[in-house]
Structures are given as C-alpha cells and as structure tokens.
Scaffold this motif. Structure first.
Motif, short mmCIF file in Angstrom:
data_model
loop_
_atom_site.label_atom_id
_atom_site.label_comp_id
_atom_site.label_asym_id
_atom_site.label_seq_id
_atom_site.Cartn_x
_atom_site.Cartn_y
_atom_site.Cartn_z
N SER A 2 0.83 -1.20 0.00
CA SER A 2 0.00 0.00 0.00
C SER A 2 0.87 1.25 0.00
CB SER A 2 -0.88 0.00 1.24
OG SER A 2 -1.59 1.21 1.31
N LYS A 4 -0.28 4.02 1.19
CA LYS A 4 -0.76 4.84 2.29
C LYS A 4 0.20 4.76 3.48
CE LYS A 4 -5.71 4.33 1.43
NZ LYS A 4 -6.98 3.87 2.03
N PRO A 6 1.26 4.26 7.27
CA PRO A 6 0.76 3.24 8.20
C PRO A 6 -0.29 3.77 9.20
CG PRO A 6 3.14 3.55 8.44
CD PRO A 6 2.68 4.44 7.34
N VAL A 8 -2.71 5.83 8.57
CA VAL A 8 -3.98 6.18 7.92
C VAL A 8 -5.11 5.28 8.41
CG1 VAL A 8 -5.20 6.24 5.70
CG2 VAL A 8 -2.90 7.20 5.90
N LYS A 9 -4.84 4.01 8.63
CA LYS A 9 -5.90 3.12 9.10
C LYS A 9 -6.39 3.54 10.49
CE LYS A 9 -2.79 -0.42 10.93
NZ LYS A 9 -2.35 -1.80 10.84
N TYR A 10 -5.51 4.11 11.30
CA TYR A 10 -5.92 4.58 12.63
C TYR A 10 -6.78 5.85 12.51
CZ TYR A 10 -2.47 1.22 14.17
OH TYR A 10 -1.76 0.06 14.37
N ASP A 12 -8.71 6.51 9.97
CA ASP A 12 -10.01 6.02 9.50
C ASP A 12 -10.84 5.49 10.66
OD1 ASP A 12 -9.35 6.71 6.90
OD2 ASP A 12 -8.76 4.65 6.32
N LYS A 13 -10.20 4.77 11.57
CA LYS A 13 -10.90 4.25 12.75
C LYS A 13 -11.40 5.39 13.63
CE LYS A 13 -8.73 -0.28 13.16
NZ LYS A 13 -7.97 -1.20 14.02
#
Length: 94
Positions: A2, A4, A6, A8-10, A12-13
C-alpha cells in the motif's frame, strides 16, 4: 504494498468512532427533548422544577429540597404527584 502511510488506518478508525459518537449524541439530545416535553406537560411549575432537577440535572433529593427550601418528604410528594400526572396522560393516549 500500500502507498498509504501506516497511520492512515488509525485515522479512518478515529473518524468512524467519531461518527458513532455523533450519532449517539444526536440520539441523546432527541431523548432529552422528549423528556423536557413530558415534564412540561405536567402543568404545575413546582412539579416541573422538581422533575427537571431530578431527571435532567440529576440532583439528589436532598439537593432538590435544599434548593427549593422544602422538606424532602414534600419533594417526594411533588415527585409522586408529577409521575402520577404523567402516567395519567400516558394512559389517556392509549
């Protein structure tokens, strides 16, 4: 792999949780409005104050009695009368 970052997923959450919180706050504001309307339907200013202090301000019985300069027993009586009036109105709708 990816492209993105690392974290970014946090993010989003966090956004998803914030949306859940916003929805819950909106639901609670609506519920508070409904409670205010029910209390206002009692048509007795003193009982409305007692119910507001208890159910919207979360005051203890002792705090309510102190603020209104009445005995706790009289506050209980006003509270009981208020619940009775609300109950009667609720049953008349059925």
């Amino acid at each position: 792999p990816s492209l993105k970052a690392p974290f970014v997923k946090y993010i989003d959450k966090i956004f998803a949780k914030q949306q859940q919180i916003d929805e819950k706050v909106e639901e609670l504001v609506k519920l508070r409005g409904e409670i205010e309307n029910v209390i206002a339907s009692v048509d007795n200013p003193l009982i409305e104050i007692v119910l507001t202090y208890r159910y919207l301000n979360f005051f203890s019985w002792k705090e309510i009695a102190s603020k209104l300069n009445y005995a706790i027993s009289y506050i209980y009586e006003l509270h009981r009368d208020g619940l009775w009036k609300i109950s009667l109105k609720d049953h008349s709708k059925s």
